[in-house]
Enzyme design. Structure first.
Site, mmCIF file in Angstrom:
data_model
loop_
_atom_site.group_PDB
_atom_site.id
_atom_site.type_symbol
_atom_site.label_atom_id
_atom_site.label_comp_id
_atom_site.label_asym_id
_atom_site.label_seq_id
_atom_site.Cartn_x
_atom_site.Cartn_y
_atom_site.Cartn_z
ATOM 1 C CB CYS A 71 -0.943 -0.005 1.203
ATOM 2 S SG CYS A 71 -0.242 -0.770 2.669
ATOM 3 C CG HIS A 88 -1.070 3.920 4.480
ATOM 4 N ND1 HIS A 88 -1.823 3.560 5.579
ATOM 5 C CD2 HIS A 88 -0.562 2.753 3.990
ATOM 6 C CE1 HIS A 88 -1.775 2.253 5.738
ATOM 7 N NE2 HIS A 88 -1.029 1.742 4.785
HETATM 8 P P1 NAP Z 1 -7.904 -9.097 7.436
HETATM 9 O O1 NAP Z 1 -8.957 -8.066 7.550
HETATM 10 O O2 NAP Z 1 -7.295 -9.642 8.660
HETATM 11 O O3 NAP Z 1 -8.516 -10.312 6.575
HETATM 12 C C1 NAP Z 1 -7.806 -11.477 6.317
HETATM 13 C C2 NAP Z 1 -8.584 -12.337 5.338
HETATM 14 O O4 NAP Z 1 -7.830 -13.502 5.022
HETATM 15 C C3 NAP Z 1 -9.908 -12.822 5.905
HETATM 16 O O5 NAP Z 1 -10.857 -12.944 4.877
HETATM 17 C C4 NAP Z 1 -9.534 -14.197 6.429
HETATM 18 O O6 NAP Z 1 -10.618 -15.065 6.547
HETATM 19 C C5 NAP Z 1 -8.614 -14.652 5.300
HETATM 20 N N1 NAP Z 1 -7.794 -15.776 5.717
HETATM 21 C C6 NAP Z 1 -6.978 -15.846 6.798
HETATM 22 N N2 NAP Z 1 -6.432 -17.082 6.880
HETATM 23 C C7 NAP Z 1 -6.928 -17.789 5.836
HETATM 24 C C8 NAP Z 1 -6.769 -19.136 5.377
HETATM 25 N N3 NAP Z 1 -5.991 -19.997 6.042
HETATM 26 N N4 NAP Z 1 -7.421 -19.525 4.255
HETATM 27 C C9 NAP Z 1 -8.225 -18.650 3.601
HETATM 28 N N5 NAP Z 1 -8.437 -17.384 3.983
HETATM 29 C C10 NAP Z 1 -7.785 -16.954 5.088
HETATM 30 O O7 NAP Z 1 -6.691 -8.583 6.549
HETATM 31 P P2 NAP Z 1 -6.723 -7.632 5.270
HETATM 32 O O8 NAP Z 1 -6.497 -6.235 5.663
HETATM 33 O O9 NAP Z 1 -7.914 -7.950 4.416
HETATM 34 O O10 NAP Z 1 -5.387 -8.086 4.544
HETATM 35 C C11 NAP Z 1 -5.218 -9.384 4.105
HETATM 36 C C12 NAP Z 1 -3.858 -9.543 3.427
HETATM 37 O O11 NAP Z 1 -3.822 -8.722 2.272
HETATM 38 C C13 NAP Z 1 -2.682 -9.075 4.299
HETATM 39 O O12 NAP Z 1 -2.234 -10.097 5.129
HETATM 40 C C14 NAP Z 1 -1.679 -8.664 3.267
HETATM 41 O O13 NAP Z 1 -0.897 -9.760 2.846
HETATM 42 C C15 NAP Z 1 -2.540 -8.187 2.129
HETATM 43 N N6 NAP Z 1 -2.640 -6.733 2.075
HETATM 44 C C16 NAP Z 1 -2.183 -6.187 0.964
HETATM 45 C C17 NAP Z 1 -2.248 -4.847 0.756
HETATM 46 C C18 NAP Z 1 -1.764 -4.368 -0.569
HETATM 47 O O14 NAP Z 1 -1.827 -5.036 -1.546
HETATM 48 N N7 NAP Z 1 -1.275 -3.221 -0.729
HETATM 49 C C19 NAP Z 1 -2.758 -4.012 1.736
HETATM 50 C C20 NAP Z 1 -3.234 -4.563 2.909
HETATM 51 C C21 NAP Z 1 -3.168 -5.950 3.036
HETATM 52 P P3 NAP Z 1 -11.385 -15.259 7.983
HETATM 53 O O15 NAP Z 1 -12.303 -14.076 8.124
HETATM 54 O O16 NAP Z 1 -12.099 -16.548 7.754
HETATM 55 O O17 NAP Z 1 -10.339 -15.316 9.040
HETATM 56 C C1 3JM Z 2 0.213 -5.676 4.422
HETATM 57 O O1 3JM Z 2 0.524 -12.781 6.265
HETATM 58 C C2 3JM Z 2 1.299 -11.809 6.256
HETATM 59 O O2 3JM Z 2 2.499 -11.940 6.485
HETATM 60 C C3 3JM Z 2 0.693 -10.500 5.860
HETATM 61 C C4 3JM Z 2 1.482 -9.317 6.261
HETATM 62 C C5 3JM Z 2 1.010 -8.074 5.559
HETATM 63 C C6 3JM Z 2 1.482 -7.717 4.294
HETATM 64 C C7 3JM Z 2 2.320 -8.656 3.509
HETATM 65 O O3 3JM Z 2 3.524 -8.793 3.775
HETATM 66 O O4 3JM Z 2 1.752 -9.272 2.585
HETATM 67 C C8 3JM Z 2 0.123 -7.244 6.229
HETATM 68 C C9 3JM Z 2 -0.273 -6.054 5.654
HETATM 69 C C10 3JM Z 2 1.095 -6.500 3.743
HETATM 70 C C11 3JM Z 2 1.631 -6.058 2.442
HETATM 71 O O5 3JM Z 2 0.835 -5.512 1.651
HETATM 72 O O6 3JM Z 2 2.836 -6.162 2.182
#
Ligand code: NAP
Ligand code: 3JM
Length: 339
Positions: free
Chosen positions: A132, A245
Site C-alpha cells: 500500500c 496512509h
Molecule cells: P484481514 O482483515 O485480517 O482479513 C484477512 C482475510 O484472510 C480474511 O478474509 C480471512 O478469513 C482470510 N484468511 C486468513 N487465513 C486464511 C486461510 N488460512 N485460508 C483462507 N483465507 C484466510 O486482513 P486484510 O487487511 O484484508 O489483509 C489481508 C492480506 O492482504 C494481508 O495479510 C496482506 O498480505 C494483504 N494486504 C495487501 C495490501 C496491498 O496489496 N497493498 C494491503 C493490505 C493488506 P477469515 O475471516 O475466515 O479469518
Molecule cells: C500488508 O501474512 C502476512 O504476512 C501478511 C502481512 C502483511 C502484508 C504482507 O507482507 O503481505 C500485512 C499487511 C502487507 C503487504 O501488503 O505487504
C-alpha cells in the site's frame, strides 16, 4: 473479449476482500459467477455483493475450477500455497500479499505507472499488487522521474491501522474505549499501545535495522519504475488513524526542479489530485481521502538544503488505491488488453 468473467475473492471476509467486492460492484466489472473464499472459520457466513448474499466457502481442491481471475488477500503464507494452485488450475491470480512481489517472473503492477508489465502475467499466471505505501508513492514519483530523473528519495510514512486488517481496526477502537474508561488495554495486532501513540515499527525487523515494510518500499519501487539506480530510504510509522496512509516524501532530482512546474505536472498526471493551497489551509488529510480513489498531493515545496530537491505530502486510502482498487484496475486492464 469474453462478456463475463468468473471471479474468486480469496480473503473475502477481510478488509481488503470486502473492499474488492465493493469496487467490483461500483465499477461494474463484468462478472459472471463470484465466489467468496476465506478460512474455515468463516464457512457458512455470508458477504454482500450486488444486493445479494454470497455464502463463504473455504479453500479446497476444486475452488478455482472455471474461475477466470482470482483476487487474493488472505495473507502471505496462504497465498504462498494457494496462489500457485489457483494458477495451475488455469485462473489468473492477482495477489495482494508480499509473497510474489519480488519474483522476477511475476509482474508487479501499478496501472498508472507500468501497465505494460501485465503482459508478463503468463509466465506464472500470477500478477502481484504492490504494498500500500509503495503504490501511492510510485504514482507520485513516476511523472517526476520521467521529467526530472530521480536521484534519491527519503520517505516517512504515517500508516493507518486498517493496513493491519480487521485486527488493527478493532485494536485501536478497543484501546481508545478502554483508555477513556481508565481500563488497561491489550496489544495483539501491534507490539505496543497504538491509541494516542506512534509506532516506528511495521512488520518484522531485518538484520540491517530496517523493517520489512520499509524494505518493501525500497525494493518494490525499483522494480515498478524499472530503475535499480534510484536511491531510496524509508521510515514506516503506524499512527492512530483508521483509514488512509500519509507520506512525507523528499525527492532529489538530476534536473533543476520548480515547485510550480511540479504542481502542474502532477495535476495533469493520472490518478492524482493536487490539493495545495496553504493560504486556504488546503492540503490532503487522511480523513478526507478515505473512500476516495485518487492519490492526493500537497505541501509541494522546494527543498532548500540541496540544489535540485522537492518536498511533498502524499495521502491515499490504503484499502482502495493501496490495495483493492489497484487490484481491480489491474483486472480491468487484463480483460481489456489480454483476455
Ligand atoms: P484481514 O482483515 O485480517 O482479513 C484477512 C482475510 O484472510 C480474511 O478474509 C480471512 O478469513 C482470510 N484468511 C486468513 N487465513 C486464511 C486461510 N488460512 N485460508 C483462507 N483465507 C484466510 O486482513 P486484510 O487487511 O484484508 O489483509 C489481508 C492480506 O492482504 C494481508 O495479510 C496482506 O498480505 C494483504 N494486504 C495487501 C495490501 C496491498 O496489496 N497493498 C494491503 C493490505 C493488506 P477469515 O475471516 O475466515 O479469518
Ligand atoms: C500488508 O501474512 C502476512 O504476512 C501478511 C502481512 C502483511 C502484508 C504482507 O507482507 O503481505 C500485512 C499487511 C502487507 C503487504 O501488503 O505487504
Amino acid at each position: 473479449m469474453k462478456e463475463k468473467f468468473n471471479i474468486a475473492v480469496v480473503g473475502a471476509t477481510g478488509m481488503v476482500g470486502q473492499e474488492i467486492l465493493k469496487i467490483l460492484e461500483e465499477r461494474k466489472f463484468p462478472v459472471g459467477e463470484v465466489k467468496a473464499l476465506a478460512s474455515e472459520r468463516s464457512v457458512g457466513k455470508t458477504v454482500d455483493f450486488k444486493g445479494a448474499e454470497l455464502t463463504v466457502t473455504d479453500l479446497a481442491e476444486e475452488s478455482f475450477k472455471d474461475i477466470d481471475i482470482a483476487l487474493f488477500s488472505p495473507g502471505s503464507s496462504v497465498s504462498k500455497i494457494h496462489a500457485p494452485r489457483a494458477a495451475a488450475a488455469g485462473c489468473i491470480v492477482i495477489d495482494n500479499t508480499s509473497e510474489f512481489r519480488m519474483d522476477p517472473d511475476v509482474p508487479l503492477v501499478v496501472p498508472e505507472v507500468n501497465p505494460d508489465a501485465i503482459g508478463d502475467y503468463e509466465i506464472k499466471n500470477i500478477i502481484a499488487n504492490p504494498n500500500c505505501s509503495t503504490i501511492q508513492m510510485v504514482v507520485a514519483l513516476k511523472p517526476i522521474h520521467d521529467r526530472y530523473g530521480i536521484k534519491r528519495v527519503v520517505v516517512s510514512t504515517y500508516q493507518a491501522v486498517s493496513g493491519a486488517g480487521k485486527g488493527g481496526i478493532d485494536e485501536l477502537s478497543d484501546q481508545v474505549r478502554a483508555l477513556f474508561n481508565m481500563k488497561s488495554s491489550e496489544c495483539r495486532a501491534f507490539p505496543h499501545t497504538i491509541a494516542f501513540n506512534c509506532l516506528p515499527h511495521i512488520d518484522l525487523f531485518g538484520e540491517n535495522g530496517y523493517t520489512k515494510e520499509e524494505m518493501k518500499m525500497v525494493n518494490e519501487t525499483r522494480k515498478i519504475l524499472g530503475d535499480d539506480t534510484i536511491r531510496l530510504t524509508a521510515t514506516a510509522v503506524r499512527v492512530p488513524v483508521f483509514t488512509s496512509h500519509s507520506e512525507s516524501i523528499n525527492i532529489e532530482t538530476d534536473a533543476p526542479i520548480e515547485p510550480a512546474d511540479v504542481r502542474e505536472l502532477l495535476a495533469a498526471s493520472p490518478g492524482i489530485t493536487v490539493l495545495d493551497d496553504p493560504a486556504e489551509l488546503d492540503y490532503p488529510m487522511a480523513i478526507d481521502c478515505a473512500e476516495e480513489d485518487d492519490v492526493y498531493i500537497g505541501r509541494i515545496r522546494r527543498d532548500e538544503s540541496v540544489d535540485n530537491g522537492i518536498n511533498m505530502w502524499v495521502v491515499s486510502d490504503n484499502l482502495r488505491k493501496g490495495a483493492a482498487l489497484n487490484a481491480v484496475q489491474i483486472a480491468e486492464l487484463l480483460i481489456r488488453d489480454y483476455l
